[in-house]
Motif scaffolding. Structure first.
Motif, short mmCIF file in Angstrom:
data_model
loop_
_atom_site.label_atom_id
_atom_site.label_comp_id
_atom_site.label_asym_id
_atom_site.label_seq_id
_atom_site.Cartn_x
_atom_site.Cartn_y
_atom_site.Cartn_z
N GLU A 1 -36.38 -93.95 17.81
CA GLU A 1 -35.92 -92.57 17.05
C GLU A 1 -34.66 -92.81 16.18
N PRO A 2 -34.37 -92.32 15.09
CA PRO A 2 -35.55 -91.46 14.41
C PRO A 2 -36.45 -92.56 13.72
N ILE B 1 -37.20 -93.59 1.66
CA ILE B 1 -35.43 -93.85 1.63
C ILE B 1 -35.00 -94.32 3.10
N GLU B 2 -35.61 -93.63 4.21
CA GLU B 2 -35.01 -93.74 5.51
C GLU B 2 -35.78 -95.18 5.82
N PHE B 3 -37.20 -95.39 5.57
CA PHE B 3 -37.70 -96.58 5.61
C PHE B 3 -36.80 -97.90 5.24
N LYS C 1 -33.70 -97.99 4.62
CA LYS C 1 -32.40 -98.27 5.08
C LYS C 1 -32.67 -99.05 6.31
N ILE C 2 -33.74 -99.09 7.10
CA ILE C 2 -34.18 -99.84 8.38
C ILE C 2 -34.30 -101.24 7.97
N LEU C 3 -34.94 -101.28 6.78
CA LEU C 3 -35.25 -102.66 6.33
C LEU C 3 -33.88 -103.25 5.77
N ASP C 4 -32.83 -102.69 5.11
CA ASP C 4 -31.67 -103.28 4.76
C ASP C 4 -30.81 -103.64 6.01
N GLU C 5 -31.02 -103.00 6.99
CA GLU C 5 -30.35 -103.30 8.46
C GLU C 5 -30.89 -104.61 8.87
N LEU C 6 -32.20 -104.69 8.85
CA LEU C 6 -32.99 -105.79 9.31
C LEU C 6 -32.54 -107.18 8.32
N ARG C 7 -32.38 -106.96 7.26
CA ARG C 7 -32.19 -108.03 6.22
C ARG C 7 -30.78 -108.47 6.35
#
Length: 104
Positions: A26-27, A33-35, A37-43
């Motif tokens: 979560e979340p 946009i939220e999706f 943001k998570i992809l950016d963290e992974l990259r």
């Protein structure tokens, strides 16, 4: 990656999840946009940082939520390879697992 390497990696992931690795389920990203943001963290992660990928991706080794969502129904799941084809993850997964990047 060769099939035996994928099997070895799948076993490593299963062990981490079975050992109680705490992941960020979560979340759940409700918007594009939220999706993203998570992809950016992974990259931003080093390619070999498997543990961080699992944590940020929010992996579980069981179906998740009231609808019991699982990798098997995700648009990124390659059934015959048992593989998550989302480029930011690109890991072997079991059909009954789940992560918060799940999409249909």
């Amino acid at each position: 990656m060769r099939p035996e390497e994928e099997d070895r990696l799948l076993g490593k992931i299963a062990h981490l999840l079975e050992s109680g690795l705490k992941t960020q389920v979560e979340p759940f990203p409700e918007t594009h946009i939220e999706f993203a943001k998570i992809l950016d963290e992974l990259r931003a992660l080093p390619q070999e940082d498997l543990r961080a990928k699992l944590v940020i991706g929010g992996f579980t080794n069981t179906p998740y939520g009231p609808d019991q969502m699982r990798c098997l129904e995700c648009m990124y799941y390659l059934v015959h390879r048992k593989w998550c084809d989302l480029p930011e993850l690109a890991v072997p997964v079991e059909p009954d697992w789940w992560c918060r990047l799940w999409r249909i």
